[in-house]
Design a protein around this motif. Structure first.
Motif, PDB file in Angstrom:
ATOM      1  N   GLU A 143       4.377  21.093   9.569  1.00  0.00           N
ATOM      2  CA  GLU A 143       3.786  22.383   9.216  1.00  0.00           C
ATOM      3  C   GLU A 143       4.673  23.476   9.783  1.00  0.00           C
ATOM      4  N   THR A 144       4.864  24.559   9.027  1.00  0.00           N
ATOM      5  CA  THR A 144       5.724  25.642   9.484  1.00  0.00           C
ATOM      6  C   THR A 144       5.412  26.903   8.691  1.00  0.00           C
ATOM      7  N   ASP A 145       5.908  28.033   9.163  1.00  0.00           N
ATOM      8  CA  ASP A 145       5.730  29.299   8.450  1.00  0.00           C
ATOM      9  C   ASP A 145       6.605  29.327   7.208  1.00  0.00           C
ATOM     10  N   ASP A 146       6.074  29.920   6.163  1.00  0.00           N
ATOM     11  CA  ASP A 146       6.831  30.076   4.921  1.00  0.00           C
ATOM     12  C   ASP A 146       7.745  31.289   5.061  1.00  0.00           C
ATOM     13  N   PRO A 195       0.799  -1.235   0.000  1.00  0.00           N
ATOM     14  CA  PRO A 195       0.000   0.000   0.000  1.00  0.00           C
ATOM     15  C   PRO A 195       0.827   1.278   0.000  1.00  0.00           C
ATOM     16  N   ASN A 196       1.923   1.301   0.743  1.00  0.00           N
ATOM     17  CA  ASN A 196       2.683   2.542   0.884  1.00  0.00           C
ATOM     18  C   ASN A 196       3.470   2.922  -0.362  1.00  0.00           C
ATOM     19  N   ARG A 197       3.550   2.014  -1.331  1.00  0.00           N
ATOM     20  CA  ARG A 197       4.310   2.329  -2.548  1.00  0.00           C
ATOM     21  C   ARG A 197       3.613   3.383  -3.406  1.00  0.00           C
ATOM     22  N   HIS A 198       2.314   3.578  -3.203  1.00  0.00           N
ATOM     23  CA  HIS A 198       1.550   4.509  -4.037  1.00  0.00           C
ATOM     24  C   HIS A 198       1.607   5.909  -3.432  1.00  0.00           C
ATOM     25  N   LEU A 199       2.788   6.438  -3.315  1.00  0.00           N
ATOM     26  CA  LEU A 199       2.974   7.706  -2.615  1.00  0.00           C
ATOM     27  C   LEU A 199       3.635   8.750  -3.508  1.00  0.00           C
ATOM     28  N   LEU A 200       3.017   9.911  -3.590  1.00  0.00           N
ATOM     29  CA  LEU A 200       3.642  11.124  -4.107  1.00  0.00           C
ATOM     30  C   LEU A 200       3.316  12.201  -3.091  1.00  0.00           C
ATOM     31  N   ALA A 201       4.317  12.732  -2.426  1.00  0.00           N
ATOM     32  CA  ALA A 201       4.080  13.626  -1.302  1.00  0.00           C
ATOM     33  C   ALA A 201       5.137  14.708  -1.237  1.00  0.00           C
ATOM     34  N   ARG A 202       4.812  15.740  -0.459  1.00  0.00           N
ATOM     35  CA  ARG A 202       5.763  16.817  -0.208  1.00  0.00           C
ATOM     36  C   ARG A 202       5.778  17.105   1.296  1.00  0.00           C
ATOM     37  N   ILE A 203       6.939  17.498   1.793  1.00  0.00           N
ATOM     38  CA  ILE A 203       7.108  17.813   3.205  1.00  0.00           C
ATOM     39  C   ILE A 203       7.900  19.114   3.299  1.00  0.00           C
ATOM     40  N   PRO A 204       7.450  20.088   4.109  1.00  0.00           N
ATOM     41  CA  PRO A 204       8.214  21.325   4.259  1.00  0.00           C
ATOM     42  C   PRO A 204       9.644  21.044   4.713  1.00  0.00           C
ATOM     43  N   GLY A 233       2.934  35.053   6.672  1.00  0.00           N
ATOM     44  CA  GLY A 233       1.510  34.786   6.834  1.00  0.00           C
ATOM     45  C   GLY A 233       1.045  33.513   6.157  1.00  0.00           C
ATOM     46  N   ARG A 234       1.901  32.908   5.338  1.00  0.00           N
ATOM     47  CA  ARG A 234       1.546  31.671   4.639  1.00  0.00           C
ATOM     48  C   ARG A 234       2.170  30.475   5.345  1.00  0.00           C
ATOM     49  N   LYS A 235       1.408  29.403   5.404  1.00  0.00           N
ATOM     50  CA  LYS A 235       1.875  28.183   6.044  1.00  0.00           C
ATOM     51  C   LYS A 235       2.342  27.171   4.992  1.00  0.00           C
ATOM     52  N   LEU A 236       3.423  26.490   5.308  1.00  0.00           N
ATOM     53  CA  LEU A 236       3.853  25.334   4.538  1.00  0.00           C
ATOM     54  C   LEU A 236       3.380  24.095   5.290  1.00  0.00           C
ATOM     55  N   ARG A 237       2.793  23.136   4.592  1.00  0.00           N
ATOM     56  CA  ARG A 237       2.324  21.938   5.291  1.00  0.00           C
ATOM     57  C   ARG A 237       2.519  20.709   4.422  1.00  0.00           C
ATOM     58  N   ALA A 238       2.758  19.604   5.102  1.00  0.00           N
ATOM     59  CA  ALA A 238       2.925  18.338   4.392  1.00  0.00           C
ATOM     60  C   ALA A 238       1.620  17.965   3.701  1.00  0.00           C
ATOM     61  N   ALA A 239       1.746  17.380   2.511  1.00  0.00           N
ATOM     62  CA  ALA A 239       0.557  16.965   1.755  1.00  0.00           C
ATOM     63  C   ALA A 239       0.948  15.823   0.832  1.00  0.00           C
ATOM     64  N   MET A 295      -5.060  17.960   0.558  1.00  0.00           N
ATOM     65  CA  MET A 295      -4.703  16.841  -0.302  1.00  0.00           C
ATOM     66  C   MET A 295      -4.257  17.372  -1.662  1.00  0.00           C
ATOM     67  N   LEU A 296      -3.379  16.617  -2.308  1.00  0.00           N
ATOM     68  CA  LEU A 296      -2.899  16.997  -3.622  1.00  0.00           C
ATOM     69  C   LEU A 296      -3.721  16.329  -4.718  1.00  0.00           C
ATOM     70  N   HIS A 297      -3.952  17.066  -5.778  1.00  0.00           N
ATOM     71  CA  HIS A 297      -4.619  16.549  -6.974  1.00  0.00           C
ATOM     72  C   HIS A 297      -3.763  16.917  -8.182  1.00  0.00           C
ATOM     73  N   LEU A 298      -4.081  16.345  -9.315  1.00  0.00           N
ATOM     74  CA  LEU A 298      -3.302  16.616 -10.521  1.00  0.00           C
ATOM     75  C   LEU A 298      -4.035  17.615 -11.396  1.00  0.00           C
ATOM     76  N   LYS A 299      -3.352  18.683 -11.716  1.00  0.00           N
ATOM     77  CA  LYS A 299      -3.908  19.739 -12.552  1.00  0.00           C
ATOM     78  C   LYS A 299      -4.109  19.248 -13.981  1.00  0.00           C
ATOM     79  N   GLN A 300      -5.219  19.661 -14.573  1.00  0.00           N
ATOM     80  CA  GLN A 300      -5.453  19.333 -15.972  1.00  0.00           C
ATOM     81  C   GLN A 300      -4.525  20.182 -16.839  1.00  0.00           C
ATOM     82  N   LEU A 301      -3.753  19.552 -17.716  1.00  0.00           N
ATOM     83  CA  LEU A 301      -2.787  20.263 -18.530  1.00  0.00           C
ATOM     84  C   LEU A 301      -3.368  20.613 -19.894  1.00  0.00           C
ATOM     85  N   ALA A 302      -2.557  21.268 -20.704  1.00  0.00           N
ATOM     86  CA  ALA A 302      -3.037  21.774 -21.994  1.00  0.00           C
ATOM     87  C   ALA A 302      -3.453  20.668 -22.949  1.00  0.00           C
ATOM     88  N   ASN A 303      -2.971  19.444 -22.718  1.00  0.00           N
ATOM     89  CA  ASN A 303      -3.333  18.339 -23.614  1.00  0.00           C
ATOM     90  C   ASN A 303      -4.617  17.642 -23.169  1.00  0.00           C
TER      91      ASN A 303
END
Length: 362
Positions: free
Chosen positions: A148-151, A124-133, A156-162, A235-243
Motif C-alpha cells: 500500500e502506498t500514496d498515489d 490453488p494459487n494458479r487461480h490468481l488475477l491481482a495487482r500490486i502498486p 490523498g488517494r491510496k494505491l493498494r494491492a488487490a 477485492m476485485l470483481h469483474l465489471k458487467q460489459l456492454a454485451n
C-alpha cells in the motif's frame, strides 16, 4: 534480425528451495524503464533485473508475493504466473488457471506410470488475477512493489494491492466461464491437453486482455477481455460489459497456435503464439492492428493478422527445449523473448541465461 542479451540472476536468489533455477523456467517478461520483470512458472515470486552498463540485465531482486497478496495456499504452491502488465501505477499478474496432469516417471513401473497419467491436480494459487502498486524509486531509478502506498498522481488517494475474489479451486473468472458455449467443455481438461490455460496478459487502462494458450478451436485462438473493479473491502470483481457479460471473447485464426504472450504497442497488440499442447512446433510473433480500436468482440481471419517474425525453438537433439514463453517490448522496433527450458547454449555460467532480442519493425 536477432541479437542476444544476458539475464544475470543472483546465486542465492536464482535457485529456489525446490532446486530448479529461475532461469530454467521463465514464463513471462515485462519491461519498465531500466527494469525487466520476470517470473518462473514454479514459484510464488516475481524477479526484477536492472539494465547494466554492458547492456546485460542484472542486480537481481526477488519479490515474494505472499508479502503483498492473500494467496489461497499459504505454502509455496506455485502460482504458475503466465502474464504481467503495468498500468496506472499497478503491476498486474495472472496465473495459468489451468489443471495439471501428472507426468510418468521413467524409473517407476509401467503400472505406476499409467496411473500417474490419470492424476489431475488443481493448484490453488494458479487461480490468481491481482495487482500490486509499483512505483519508481527516485534514488535508485528502479521500480519497486508496495503493499500500500500514496498515489503520486492523485494526492490523498491510496494505491493498494488487490486480487480477484476466488477460492482454492476457482476464481470469479473461471466460475463465469463454466457456462460459456466455447470454453465450458474445456474447463475440466488439463492445460497441456488443449484444456483451459492462460498464457499472456496485456493492460490498457481499465481494459485487461488475457491470452489463452488453450483451448484452440479448429485452429482459432482466443483472447478474453475483462474490466476489474475494486469493492470497498479491497477485492476485485469483474465489471458487467456492454454485451451483458463480464467478459468479451476475441477469436484469432493463428492456424492452430495458442497464445503464449500479449503486449500492447500503441493501438496494436503483439502476439507471441505457439503450440497449445506439449510439443515442438513453430513459434511466431504476430501483430493485431487496431486491437484497442473497438470495445466489442472481434474475429480476425489469418490474413487479418500480420506475421512479424518466427522465434527459434528446440528441434532435433534439443527437442522440448527453448520454448518461447515471455515477450517484452524494448522500444519501437525491438522485442525481447525469454525461454522456458533453455538449451545449454543459452546458459551463461552458473546463474545467467541468454534472451533473444528480435527486430519486428524495420
Amino acid at each position: 534480425m536477432k541479437d542476444k542479451v544476458i539475464l544475470q540472476f543472483d546465486p542465492e536468489l536464482g535457485r529456489g528451495a525446490e532446486g530448479k533455477h529461475v532461469r530454467n523456467g521463465l514464463s513471462t517478461a515485462f519491461h519498465s524503464g531500466d527494469n525487466i520483470w520476470l517470473s518462473c512458472d514454479e514459484r510464488t515470486t516475481v524477479e526484477r533485473l536492472t539494465l547494466q552498463p554492458d547492456g546485460s540485465f542484472g542486480k537481481h531482486k526477488s519479490f515474494d508475493l505472499h508479502e503483498y497478496l492473500d494467496l489461497p495456499a499459504k505454502d509455496n504452491s506455485e502460482i504458475d504466473i503466465e502474464g504481467m502488465g503495468m498500468a496506472d501505477n499497478y503491476l498486474w499478474l495472472i496465473g495459468s488457471h489451468s489443471l495439471k496432469r501428472s507426468k510418468p516417471k521413467r524409473h517407476d513401473s509401467i503400472e505406476k506410470q499409467i496411473k500417474r497419467l490419470a492424476k489431475v491436480k488443481n493448484d490453488p494459487n494458479r487461480h490468481l488475477l491481482a495487482r500490486i502498486p509499483i512505483l519508481k524509486d527516485a534514488e535508485s531509478g528502479d521500480y519497486t512493489l508496495h503493499k500500500e502506498t500514496d498515489d503520486p498522481d492523485q494526492p490523498g488517494r491510496k494505491l493498494r494491492a488487490a486480487q480477484l475474489h476466488g477460492s482454492k479451486t476457482s476464481s470469479i473468472l473461471t466460475e463465469m466461464l463454466q457456462d460459456d458455449a466455447h470454453i465450458a467443455p474445456f474447463m475440466s481438461i488439463p492445460g497441456k491437453d488443449n484444456g483451459f490455460d492462460i498464457e499472456g496478459l496485456a493492460i490498457h487502462g481499465n481494459r485487461i486482455f488475457i491470452g489463452l494458450r488453450g483451448p484452440v478451436l479448429r485452429g482459432w485462438a482466443m483472447v478474453l477481455e475483462v474490466e476489474p473493479e475494486e469493492d470497498e473491502k479491497g477485492m476485485l470483481h469483474l465489471k458487467q460489459l456492454a454485451n451483458d457479460k463480464p467478459y468479451r471473447k476475441h477469436f484469432l485464426n493463428i492456424r492452430g497456435k495458442g497464445i503464449r504472450e500479449l503486449r500492447f504497442f500503441g493501438e496494436d497488440m503483439y502476439l507471441l503464439a505457439g503450440p497449445t499442447m506439449d510439443l515442438d512446433g513453430v513459434i511466431a510473433i504476430y501483430r493485431w492492428r487496431g486491437a484497442l480500436s473497438r470495445e466489442q468482440e472481434q474475429l480476425l481471419h489469418h490474413n487479418q493478422l500480420e506475421r512479424l517474425c518466427e522465434v527459434p525453438h528446440g528441434t532435433g537433439g534439443n527437442t522440448g527445449k527453448d520454448k518461447a514463453e515471455g515477450l517484452a517490448i524494448l522500444d519501437d522496433k525491438r522485442v525481447l523473448v525469454v525461454f522456458d527450458s533453455p538449451t545449454d547454449d543459452r546458459l551463461v555460467g552458473e546463474d545467467g541465461v541468454e534472451a533473444d532480442v528480435l527486430r519486428v519493425v524495420e
